[in-house]
Design an enzyme around this catalytic site. Structure first.
Site, short mmCIF file in Angstrom:
data_model
loop_
_atom_site.label_atom_id
_atom_site.label_comp_id
_atom_site.label_asym_id
_atom_site.label_seq_id
_atom_site.Cartn_x
_atom_site.Cartn_y
_atom_site.Cartn_z
N ARG A 107 4.06 26.09 -43.07
CA ARG A 107 3.98 25.89 -41.83
C ARG A 107 3.03 26.53 -40.74
O ARG A 107 2.72 27.95 -40.99
CB ARG A 107 4.83 25.91 -40.43
N CYS A 140 4.96 22.94 7.98
CA CYS A 140 5.61 22.31 7.63
C CYS A 140 5.11 20.75 7.04
O CYS A 140 4.42 21.16 7.16
CB CYS A 140 6.62 21.64 9.37
N ARG A 177 17.66 28.00 -30.33
CA ARG A 177 16.19 28.16 -28.36
C ARG A 177 17.60 27.50 -27.62
O ARG A 177 18.35 27.51 -27.48
CB ARG A 177 15.51 26.50 -29.02
N TYR A 196 8.34 31.56 7.00
CA TYR A 196 9.51 29.72 6.87
C TYR A 196 8.79 29.38 6.13
O TYR A 196 7.22 29.05 6.25
CB TYR A 196 10.46 29.90 8.06
N SER A 227 2.70 26.63 13.50
CA SER A 227 3.23 26.54 11.70
C SER A 227 1.80 25.38 10.88
O SER A 227 0.90 24.68 11.61
CB SER A 227 4.16 25.54 11.99
N LYS A 283 5.21 31.89 -33.90
CA LYS A 283 6.38 31.90 -34.85
C LYS A 283 6.96 32.26 -35.95
O LYS A 283 8.15 32.80 -35.72
CB LYS A 283 5.92 30.25 -35.69
#
Lengths: 882, 882
Positions: free
Chosen positions: A94, A839, A338, A859, A771, A24
């Site tokens: 703080r 898949c 922010r 893939y 796959s 901070k």
């Protein structure tokens, strides 16, 4: 030894000094140094904290002098003095560790107030109520946070006084009442902490700093560090910042602004403010704030300054900013900046615009979009702003929201939609193939039983139709056409809404948000594709899905599940005939009836994907899935037997029941399915292969470029694949000869059993591609049946933190990831280019996609609606690991 | 280049020359050289074969001269000449590759006969029938094997002539008929091969040798080599050996003898012979052979010579020999010697005796016993000599044979046994906890449904009671108290027999062989234990099993399955009450009823194992296993509803059905079971832990040394085990305090899910030991549900060679073995001594035990009856890999 520097002014720090100034503090320093009018302040270092703790609560030598000295600079800059009786400098205190650390001490505001300067401040501010409220808050925070007094003790006083005066809110308290409250608060401090509330601001500050340091070693902080592997010797810094007030007159004000429109993404300052008000007042909505535009007229100089700051901040942080500001006596202060929250479509527009403005790179734009946001764009959903109370929660089977009348019967649903154009939600304990037409007609599906791979869930996802399944709390009473949730009763025709993205069921209609697509969206995904190494295919079981997949940018189909094709109308009857056959000849005759349908199915799907690969998995589920439910059948047979009504039907149903029983399995997931069926009944796969190849040959003759890839499910041993591949080549040879044309095809394997991963090098010798079926790999690798676990114990495991994620959502790298890694390593030891895909739903989940990238997949294949988010994730993974 | 030596006499070779003489040739040479009177002969080398094949069927230069030369030596030694018209030398020709090679050319006997010397031989032998039969056999073999003529063509001639003459067997053919047959055979050769049957013995021999060489490259041999990775360039040798005849007069004879009694193992020559007969005659049983003792009187010199040879052979081969001999004209020939087959008890006695005689070492004795043999000793079984036709086959659920009356009801079975001392076989579709008393009473159990882990199978194995389960062919009709197999009908009270070791069901009573145990058996296993590194524990669920395990030499208990303890009488009711409870309090109340029983169970088991570890696995199966079957319940409810007979029972059963339904799982194997239950309902494990610790504390106070080891089932993540271990220590702490005594215990995990193996290093940090559950690892690793697969497709996979072994019998090293290896490597990377065991049936299977040794397990745990065989296997593995 010369004294260390224990105290830094904001302007003496920079963002690189995080380890001694804390996160901070370093950020406040950064903002100050880029020229923002941040209320000035100072930071006491983490080193000071460590030395303090090591010395059992003694500040290091020289620190207090440094603090006094730096505080004077702050006083000078603010033109106010700490402890001044008339216009005192107030500060906030703080904590701020080098890493984000929940469990540390909270904020103390308004430090510096005491009995005397409270009065002076009332004169300056002219708002007795505000100042007294600030003072009692300060005492309360100080008592609670610094002196460790139970906050409830202070609240009890407030409550009592409100009750005595018959008040409903704090706002109704009068300054006189505050006097009483302040006195009582001070008494609490005296009795509980044994000290007078300190009137000396320097004493207040010292005690607050000590409290921050001490909180580094409180139990919550220690546990947090242990869990998160944070070193105990980092220490925390303390931020002491001058407070500013927007409510000291008409030359004051507070506001919030976004550098661009957070709702649309439009590149235009967007915000609101109030004159003579604090930040809370803008948010609270008691007075109606003005648009930031008005500030241009009201305080043109301030507006110009603010506008410039906004531009600077956006450039500096290279993102749309959400900025809080306060004007104190014609002086602008930036309290916070922010990255601003934004809607999904705003996020996309802003990212694309910023690339065009040369503010960020394409890679940054791609990284800016949260995958979850893109997903929201893809489905209509329930308005998150609406304040709704869900009735029950089931599994998030298929995303999207839907509303409609409760209908319990598929025929009725279909009829209502056709004749009355009604919107219906089909509500069933479970769905079966007999319900398909009702599911097509319905807006959404709600079931009380079944899991993420239940018929309802799978079919709904395939259709892109919202579904909530396995909603245990639902007690369905078909006889009376009602369902119950606890003591709530819902009848046929009542409106309900479901949200398949959250699994919630709501009574009545809920406000919906439609999917928003845009050109920017396409642009962004186009950039994503430039970075991605893993490409995205789609799972599609019909031409409509295939078409949709192409629109969403799929580069092929990674999974056609052929079993759904057996479930429709006439085919199901032939399928059942096949299953109940005793001989190969009978089976072949039944299969011959299905063949033309299958060929047409494949023809139509392949035709939608010219030039692109289409992976077709041969029949996978156990045969009993195509037969009636055993319990229902038992019920029917018993009923027929007891009533003696229809002896011939009884006999027929008894025969069927025997067959269903003999096919029933204790653990069908691990049973007679996948290529085990293909090997046991070669005629089934022979039919499917012929259908695929005849469709292929026909398309080739018609001039299409098609690339079918035949995928064998549940292979565990190269010997299986050897047999199956041989059969595929035989059938292809026959079809080529019969149809007088050549065509390309591949034969591969779905790796979905641990053994297959270990034997991947052997199986690879008989395969063109692999796959991963990570759903089954997860089930077997973790010994968890998805359908059984998710409603029963998996949520407990995730909630209690036994498992970090639901392994069916995020790939469990420990076992499933490891099995994938081993399979890839083994197969690529023979052929470094061996093709691997995945898949199943993991292929559409960001963390899992990142793993797919790392491990080297070619893939992922996902449902059409997930193609865009997967494209984004593939790009993000590639950028992150480039 | 000097000519190579292509032809060796037997006496010129030795057993080390296998690569050029082939296996058979090298062995004949060895026998000759240790002084055995082996009919002399020669070997044509594998090199000759390779050169012949390389030269497209030309013998290498010089080979034919060498053959002629060596053949002359054979002639001299036999005192007969090849082709002699009066007393010709006849030879056998056989192939013999360096490795055993099915698919190669068969034997040709009697080579050297022709039309002319056949007549001379008749004069010498004086048996026209025998010589003519020999000649026609030679022509037939030559035609078939050398000239590749279909053997059926020759058989057709034989059949026709027998039919014409109304004969039933070859023995009834007359010499005159043989003349006709011989002429017809020669015509077949002329017409089919296009050549005259060669009358020149040298031509016959040359052609036979060529045929042997050519057969090296026939299809069957090539395929066999490919499958078995045998090099194509090994080549085959050819063995040419003089034939001798025991039927040339009363100074001739043939016999067979064992150097020890193959039935009892007694160290005494055992055998029989016939004067003036061939070897086949001794076996055929047409004439009754004489005991070998008689030879001492009849031919004392021959007997002495033979006796000496027997002693020499046993010493040379260091094992009991099975020897074939022939006496031709007062000269003894040894035709064959090999290790003799023996009964299980003979094998044990011989091995032990031979150690005592200093003939073999203890290690060799241990290696001599086939594990399968020991197993046969452990159970009564159906006499393998009996000629029986099984009625049907089910799964080999629990070994041993049993016979008894068919009884379909457990109560009835129990009553019949109690009142009439009847022997019954309990026949059920499946068994449930309600049948236990009937199973206890029955001789054996037969079910038509369920697999190797079905209730019937598990309980029967635990009881050591024969069982055949999942016998699909059985159609049970309880109503009429009958069952059907195809068109066969069996009624209540009919006698049947089952063999749990083979899975066969027989009608009627079958002859049984009782288990044979002996002191030698103990001695041998004692030696085995000296070699073994892996030790053997037993799986035992009750004190009887524990006691038996100790008797059989178990060093502890590796698995106590606590779930069976819940199934008996009153406990089941309390268990069901617990399951149907809605609140933790209700569950605790129900569990409190079970606790005292559990404590007594543990007390009694632990008491049987003083000083030895006892691993107790906490509750593992899903809760619905303790509830009634859903189908039966559906039937009952439907019936009650239709008849309207008993509304209050209907209501009660409907409530139960709803509960059973809500607990039902699609794949219970991967469902809510194991430690998932323990974590979801901590009160269940709390009860079990308390029962174990209270029993332990009580025994410790009574002066017993006890070592309970708590095992958590189905753990997949260290976080589970962290919780469970903490709970165990908490309960132990409480009990220690309450009972005022300390006691030792361990807490470990059953590794039975792939994920657990990968996370073994993490889980090890919270565990004292691991035990592999390879049954579940196999199910998950291969994606095969044991109960579903074995009847449905696994047998097909094994029969077709897709899988080499049933993975539930032999550990699949590819995946299960690999998971074990990984787990051991990971856990021992932290603690090299970390303890690993295995429980389940793999631990009793030789190949799997060998793997357990290789991979470094500390113990295997098996059913009590398998302890001896496992001890043997552990020793054999250790010796093999020492």
């Amino acid at each position: 030894m010369a004294n260390k520097n224990y105290v830094y002014l904001f302007k003496e720090g920079k963002k690189e000094m995080k380890s001694i100034l804390g996160g901070k503090g370093a950020n406040l320093a950064e903002m100050t140094n880029i020229g923002l009018p941040v209320p000035t302040g100072l930071i006491i270092t983490t080193e000071c904290c460590n030395e303090y703790l090591a010395a059992d609560g003694e500040f290091p030598r020289g620190m207090e002098e440094q603090l006094k000295e730096k505080l004077q600079v702050v006083e000078q800059e603010m033109g106010k003095n700490f402890g001044d009786e008339n216009n005192p400098l107030l500060v906030s205190v703080r904590s701020g560790a080098p890493v984000s650390m929940p469990g540390m001490m909270d904020t103390i505001l308004n430090l510096g107030l005491n009995d005397k300067n409270m009065k002076g401040l009332i004169d300056v501010v002219g708002d007795e109520w505000f100042v007294k409220d600030s003072y009692r808050r300060f005492i309360q925070m100080f008592g609670n946070v610094v002196l460790d007094i139970d906050g409830q003790d202070f609240e009890d006083v407030l409550d009592r006084i409100k009750t005595e005066n018959k008040l409903e809110s704090d706002q109704q308290l009068t300054p006189k009442m505050f006097d009483e409250i302040i006195e009582e608060f001070k008494s609490i401090i005296l009795s509980q902490a044994g000290i007078e509330f300190p009137q000396d601001p320097e004493e207040q500050l010292k005690m607050a700093v000590q409290a921050v340091f001490d909180s580094w070693n409180n139990d919550r902080a220690k546990v947090y560090r242990k869990i998160n592997n944070i070193q105990d010797d980092l220490g925390t810094a303390v931020n002491v910042q001058a407070m500013v007030f927007g409510n000291m007159g008409d030359d004051c004000g507070s506001g919030v602004a976004f550098t661009r429109n957070p709702s649309t993404g439009e590149n235009k300052l967007y915000g609101e403010y109030l004159i003579n008000a604090q930040g809370e007042d803008v948010v609270a909505g008691i007075r109606t704030p003005l648009s930031i535009e008005n500030l241009k007229d009201q305080m043109p100089k301030i507006y110009d300054e603010f506008f410039e700051i906004c531009e600077m901040l956006e450039k500096h942080y290279r993102d749309m900013q959400d900025i809080e500001f306060t004007i104190e006596k014609n002086k602008l202060y930036i309290l916070q900046t922010r990255s601003g929250k934004r809607t999904a479509s705003a996020a996309v527009k802003i990212a694309v615009d910023m690339v065009k403005e040369d503010l960020i790179s394409k890679a940054e734009a791609v990284q800016r979009i949260e995958p979850q946001q893109l997903e929201n764009i893809m489905h209509s959903r329930i308005d998150p702003e609406a304040d709704l109370e869900p009735v029950a929660r089931g599994l998030q089977a298929s995303p999207g929201a839907a509303k409609g009348m409760i209908i319990f019967d598929a025929d009725e649903a279909e009829q209502l939609v056709e004749t009355e154009n009604a919107e219906v939600i089909l509500v069933r304990t479970e769905t079966t193939p007999d319900d398909i037409h009702g599911m097509v007609a319905a807006q959404g599906i709600l079931t009380s039983r079944g899991g993420m791979t239940s018929h309802a869930a799978v079919v709904a996802r395939g259709m892109g139709k919202p579904a909530v399944v396995g909603c245990d709390a639902l007690k369905i009473d078909y006889t009376n056409q009602k369902f119950y949730v606890g003591d709530k009763e819902f009848s046929k025709g009542d409106m309900i809404s479901i949200d398949g993205g959250t699994g919630y069921l709501y009574g009545g209609e809920t406000p919906m948000i439609d999917p928003e697509l845009s050109d920017d969206f396409d642009t962004l995904l186009g950039w994503a594709d430039e970075f991605a190494r893993v490409v995205v295919r789609a799972n599609a079981d019909n031409p409509t899905d295939a078409k949709r997949a192409l629109e969403f940018g799929a580069v092929g189909i990674g999974l056609v599940r052929t079993e759904h094709m057996f479930m429709e109308g006439g085919r199901l009857a032939a399928m059942q005939e096949m299953i109940l056959s005793d001989t190969t000849e009978q089976r072949e005759a039944a299969l011959a009836k299905i063949m033309p349908y299958q060929r047409d199915d494949f023809y139509n799907i392949l035709k939608e994907m010219p030039g692109k690969p289409v992976t077709i998995r041969l029949l996978d589920p156990p045969l009993h899935e195509f037969l009636p439910d055993i319990e229902e059948l038992t019920e029917e047979v018993t009923e027929l037997r007891c009533t003696g009504k229809d002896p011939s039907r009884l006999e027929e149903r008894e025969i069927l029941l025997r067959s269903v029983r003999s096919l029933a399995e204790l653990n069908p997931m691990l049973g007679h399915r996948g290529c085990r069926l293909g090997i046991h009944y070669p005629e089934i796969y022979a039919m499917q292969l012929r259908a695929i190849f005849e469709a292929t040959a026909k398309l080739v003759k018609e001039g299409y470029e098609v690339f079918p890839e035949i995928e064998m499910p549940l292979v565990i041993h190269v010997n299986e694949q050897k047999k199956l591949r041989k059969q595929a080549f035989e059938v292809a040879g026959e079809v080529k000869k019969e149809m007088g044309t050549d065509f390309p095809f591949k034969v591969g394997v779905m790796l979905e059993v641990p053994r297959a991963c270990y034997a991947a090098d052997q199986i690879a010798t008989e395969s063109d591609f692999f796959s991963f079926g990570t759903n089954d790999l997860t089930q077997m690798g973790l010994g968890v049946s998805r359908d059984d676990a998710q409603g029963k114990f998996l949520h407990v495991y995730v909630e209690e933190g036994i498992l970090e994620h639901d392994p069916f959502v995020v790939i469990d790298r420990e076992v499933v990831g490891e099995l994938m890694r081993i399979a890839i390593e083994k197969a690529r030891s023979l052929d470094p280019e061996f093709e691997f895909g995945i898949c199943g739903e993991h292929g559409g989940e960001p963390n899992s996609i990142e793993f797919c990238h790392i491990v080297g997949l070619d893939y992922v294949s996902v449902s059409p609606y997930r193609v865009p988010v997967s494209r984004l994730c593939c790009a993000q993974a590639a950028i992150k690991h480039s």
